[in-house]
Structure formats: C-alpha cells, structure tokens
Design a protein around this motif. Structure first.
Motif, PDB file in Angstrom:
ATOM      1  N   VAL A 184       0.907  -1.232  -0.004  1.00 15.52           N
ATOM      2  CA  VAL A 184       0.150  -0.084   0.166  1.00 15.52           C
ATOM      3  C   VAL A 184       1.021   1.176  -0.013  1.00 15.52           C
ATOM      4  O   VAL A 184       1.708   1.408   1.027  1.00 15.52           O
ATOM      5  N   SER A 185       0.926   2.106  -1.025  1.00 14.96           N
ATOM      6  CA  SER A 185       1.687   3.240  -1.157  1.00 14.96           C
ATOM      7  C   SER A 185       0.909   4.534  -0.351  1.00 14.96           C
ATOM      8  O   SER A 185      -0.381   4.259   0.094  1.00 14.96           O
ATOM      9  N   GLU A 186       1.722   5.196  -0.155  1.00 18.95           N
ATOM     10  CA  GLU A 186       1.206   6.518   0.496  1.00 18.95           C
ATOM     11  C   GLU A 186       0.072   7.269  -0.282  1.00 18.95           C
ATOM     12  O   GLU A 186      -1.025   7.679   0.106  1.00 18.95           O
ATOM     13  N   LYS A 187       0.268   7.025  -1.652  1.00 21.37           N
ATOM     14  CA  LYS A 187      -0.647   7.567  -2.753  1.00 21.37           C
ATOM     15  C   LYS A 187      -2.023   7.025  -2.452  1.00 21.37           C
ATOM     16  O   LYS A 187      -3.110   7.613  -2.265  1.00 21.37           O
ATOM     17  N   ALA A 188      -2.098   5.592  -2.470  1.00 20.34           N
ATOM     18  CA  ALA A 188      -3.361   4.702  -2.167  1.00 20.34           C
ATOM     19  C   ALA A 188      -3.878   5.063  -0.820  1.00 20.34           C
ATOM     20  O   ALA A 188      -5.147   5.155  -0.607  1.00 20.34           O
ATOM     21  N   TRP A 189      -2.981   5.264   0.360  1.00 23.07           N
ATOM     22  CA  TRP A 189      -3.538   5.378   1.664  1.00 23.07           C
ATOM     23  C   TRP A 189      -4.228   6.889   1.756  1.00 23.07           C
ATOM     24  O   TRP A 189      -5.415   7.087   2.470  1.00 23.07           O
ATOM     25  N   ARG A 190      -3.818   7.807   0.889  1.00 18.13           N
ATOM     26  CA  ARG A 190      -4.213   9.261   1.257  1.00 18.13           C
ATOM     27  C   ARG A 190      -5.570   9.487   0.040  1.00 18.13           C
ATOM     28  O   ARG A 190      -6.096  10.591  -0.146  1.00 18.13           O
ATOM     29  N   MET A 191      -5.908   8.235  -0.530  1.00 17.49           N
ATOM     30  CA  MET A 191      -7.002   8.547  -1.514  1.00 17.49           C
ATOM     31  C   MET A 191      -8.270   9.223  -0.411  1.00 17.49           C
ATOM     32  O   MET A 191      -8.725   8.400   0.332  1.00 17.49           O
ATOM     33  N   GLY A 192      -9.131   9.940  -1.331  1.00 16.85           N
ATOM     34  CA  GLY A 192     -10.400  10.354  -0.688  1.00 16.85           C
ATOM     35  C   GLY A 192     -11.493   9.572  -1.431  1.00 16.85           C
ATOM     36  O   GLY A 192     -11.180   8.551  -1.857  1.00 16.85           O
ATOM     37  N   GLY A 193     -12.683  10.047  -0.808  1.00 18.57           N
ATOM     38  CA  GLY A 193     -14.011   9.215  -1.244  1.00 18.57           C
ATOM     39  C   GLY A 193     -14.104   8.124  -0.507  1.00 18.57           C
ATOM     40  O   GLY A 193     -13.357   7.628   0.583  1.00 18.57           O
ATOM     41  N   SER A 194     -14.676   7.221  -1.335  1.00 15.72           N
ATOM     42  CA  SER A 194     -14.967   5.865  -0.692  1.00 15.72           C
ATOM     43  C   SER A 194     -13.772   4.924  -0.385  1.00 15.72           C
ATOM     44  O   SER A 194     -12.738   5.082  -1.345  1.00 15.72           O
ATOM     45  N   LYS A 195     -13.564   4.339   0.508  1.00 15.06           N
ATOM     46  CA  LYS A 195     -12.540   3.590   0.756  1.00 15.06           C
ATOM     47  C   LYS A 195     -12.744   2.373   1.316  1.00 15.06           C
ATOM     48  O   LYS A 195     -13.501   2.103   1.889  1.00 15.06           O
ATOM     49  N   MET A 196     -11.609   1.412   1.383  1.00 17.16           N
ATOM     50  CA  MET A 196     -11.634   0.237   1.898  1.00 17.16           C
ATOM     51  C   MET A 196     -10.567   0.328   3.280  1.00 17.16           C
ATOM     52  O   MET A 196     -10.697  -0.466   4.045  1.00 17.16           O
TER      53      MET A 196
END
Length: 384
Positions: free
Chosen positions: A79-91
C-alpha cells in the motif's frame, strides 16, 4: 438471383402494446443477454463521467490477471502513500498493510474503495498512470469505442470518460467470462480489519429488493457531483438475464426507484419467442453444379427473440442468400443470413449455415447443370 423467404409470426392472443421506457436518467442502456437484444438506449454512445462505475475496468484487469495466472487470490500488494491518502469511498488500507487480491476485490466491489483501486493499479502496472494506459489499450481490444480512462478509481477528471453502452458491454464481458468471480458482486458487506464504517457496504439498491419475480446480483454503483447517481446493474428472471446502465440521477433514492422501475419494465414488457428451434432447417437452397440439387440452411443454435407486448403479429423473418449456391459446399459453410424485424427494436441478424457437404458434380453432372441453366435462361427470355 437473390433467394428469400418471408413470413409473419402468428399469435393466439393479443396484449396491450409495449410501453416505451421514458427514463429520468440522462443516459441509459438496457440489454437482454440471451438474445443479444438492446431493449432501450438513451445517449448510450455519449462519453460521460462514469464515476465509480469505471471500477469495472479495474476489476476486469485484475480478473484477467487471475485467469492468466499472473496473480492468485492469495497474492498480496503493498500500500503506497498515494493509495492510503485517497479520498472518497475507501477500503481503509494503511501503509503497513499487505491486502490480498481477494481482499482488494471485495474492497473495490463492496466498499467502492478508491484506495483499493490504486493498490491494484500499482500492484499490476507499477504506477496508476501506467495502469491507465493498459486499461485504455485493453478497452480498445474489447471494442469499447467510447472509453478513455485516466485513473483506476473513477476519480473526477476531464479526460476520464465512458459511454453507458461501453459500461454495459464491459459488464456483459465480466458476467460471461468470469462466472466464478461474478458472485462477488452480490456480496453486501466487507469490513477490512474492522476499519470500515457500517454505512460503507455495497450501495447497489437492487440487492436488497426481493420482488419474488426477479433477482439482482450486480454490478457497480457510481456517484460524483458531475456524474450524478448511476448504476451498472443486472438481474435474472427464469434464466433470462438483463444488464442495464443508467446515470445522471439526482439522488440515491432516485437511482433505486429508477433501477427497479426499469428492471420491471424489461421483464414484463417483452416475451421470449422461439422462431427457429435449434437444428431445424430454415430453407432449402438450390445448388449449382453439385451432386445434389439442394442444400439445407440452418442456424447454429436456433433463433430466440424478445418481442414487445402487442406486436407479436408484426414479426417479419427473412431468409436471404445468393441463389443458386455453387458447389462444392462444406457442412457449416455460411451461405446466407436470417433477418428478424420487430417493430421498436433493432433487426436481429443470424448466420445461416449449410447442413451437409455437397461435392462438386462430375463432368456429366456439370454438363447437365449447364444445359439446364441455359434452358432456364431461354425460358426466362421468352416469358419475361
């Protein structure tokens, strides 16, 4: 000479005419899988912001990687920092996590996780940008002619566009090519490591509706301010499956109501008719210079069509082929086509194939055939 046969299908009882579906969606596409019939389309080829419905393309890429053996359900991705910081709906993945492919499938389908999509993109292609290029290449190969993707999640972007027809075709591909993975779309809840809020389950409104007539089992919702509320959905009734795509609704309630109304219409206003049973000859075509004078024409799997209520007596079926058919002929050769015309729907065209081998006649047979053809031309000239 063009050979043809036309007849009109008869019915014993008449019903009220099928009502056109006047949807409040800004764009829509409705498809019957068994017959390959487009039941309704509205702005269906217009590239529009697909929101999270474009996650179906990310899932397609992951499903194909599973099928090809490049990954397994147990394969884990960082899990990259980019993936972790994604907004909106999340897992709700975190940098220390190593979610499995199975986890990510659930996270994308059920939680609509934008973070999960980035994890998949980077896991399969290194970067989300490279993954977007791969998705566009694959979309073109699949015949999605009104699709341009810039990211894996459907995050708003001026260049991220799909048509409702393309989304429906992609859903059809997923259902038919990945029957073992498709049941994931009917799952309603997934809570990765206990981090997912209770309101972050599957938003497909039809999964919780039990009409007693049909059952919904997929596929993906979408919503952004620009796109409105949309759904790529599928439902089954008595073995008949429809796939539909709608977008541009004003609320999740409007999406739910319009989806249910559309499915009811698709199942109630069309009836299945078998025009040609599988294995039945459709016509006997004259043969030119063959060992027999005629060859049977048939279809590969028969012909089933959907007929709107009230127009059953207006179905026209035309068998078209070039006559006479020159020998030699091999069984299975395509010799013509059967065209079904039904008011209010697109024509259905089915190939007609030879039912048997017909070798070329010997010298004597060819001479007799030539004489008969000349005689026929002479008669035509005199009587014409």
């Amino acid at each position: 000479m063009r050979g043809f046969l036309i007849w009109v299908a008869a019915v014993l009882a008449m019903t009220a005419p099928a009502k056109a579906f006047d949807t409040t969606a800004s764009a829509a596409w409705v498809y019957d899988v068994q017959t390959g019939t487009v039941l309704m389309e509205k702005n269906a080829e217009t590239p529009l912001p697909p929101a999270s419905m474009s996650k179906l393309m990310t899932l397609t890429m992951l499903f194909e990687a599973l099928r090809d053996g490049r990954v397994s359900m147990d394969t884990t991705f960082p899990v990259s920092e980019k993936a972790w910081r994604m907004g909106g709906s999340k897992m709700f993945v975190e940098p220390a996590d190593r979610p499995s492919v199975e986890d990510l499938i659930h996270g994308i389908i059920i939680n609509s996780g934008n973070d999960a999509c980035v994890v998949v993109a980077e896991g399969l292609a290194g970067t989300e940008e490279a993954f977007a290029r791969q998705m566009n290449e694959r979309a073109a190969q699949l015949g999605l002619t009104h699709t341009t993707l810039t990211n894996a999640s459907g995050w708003p972007d001026p260049g991220h566009r799909m048509s409702m027809e393309d989304l429906g075709l992609l859903a059809t591909y997923i259902i038919t090519e990945f029957p073992d993975l498709y049941p994931n779309f009917a799952m309603t809840s997934f809570n990765y490591k206990g981090r997912v809020p209770s309101n972050a389950g599957n938003r497909n409104p039809l999964l919780s509706i039990g009409t007693g007539e049909w059952t919904a089992d997929g596929l993906k919702t979408g919503h952004t301010q620009e796109a409105g509320y949309g759904l790529v959905g599928s439902a089954i009734q008595d073995g008949r499956r429809i796939i539909f795509v709608i977008t541009g609704l004003t609320s999740d309630r409007a999406r739910a109501e319009e989806s249910e109304r559309l499915v009811n219409w698709a199942f109630r206003e069309f009836s299945m008719r078998t025009l040609v049973p599988a294995g039945e000859d459709v016509a006997q075509a004259p043969v030119w210079l063959g060992t027999v004078s005629r060859v049977g024409l048939t279809t590969q799997n028969g012909v089933n069509v959907l007929v709107p209520a009230g127009v059953q007596d207006q179905v026209k079926v035309e068998v078209v082929y070039d006559s006479p058919v020159p020998a030699p002929i091999a069984r299975g050769d395509r010799l013509g086509q059967l065209v079904v015309t039904i008011p209010g729907t697109r024509d259905t065209v089915t190939p007609l194939i030879a039912t048997q081998d017909v070798p070329e006649a010997g010298l004597v047979g060819r001479m007799k055939g030539a004489v008969m053809q000349l005689g026929q031309r002479a008669i035509t000239a005199v009587t014409g």
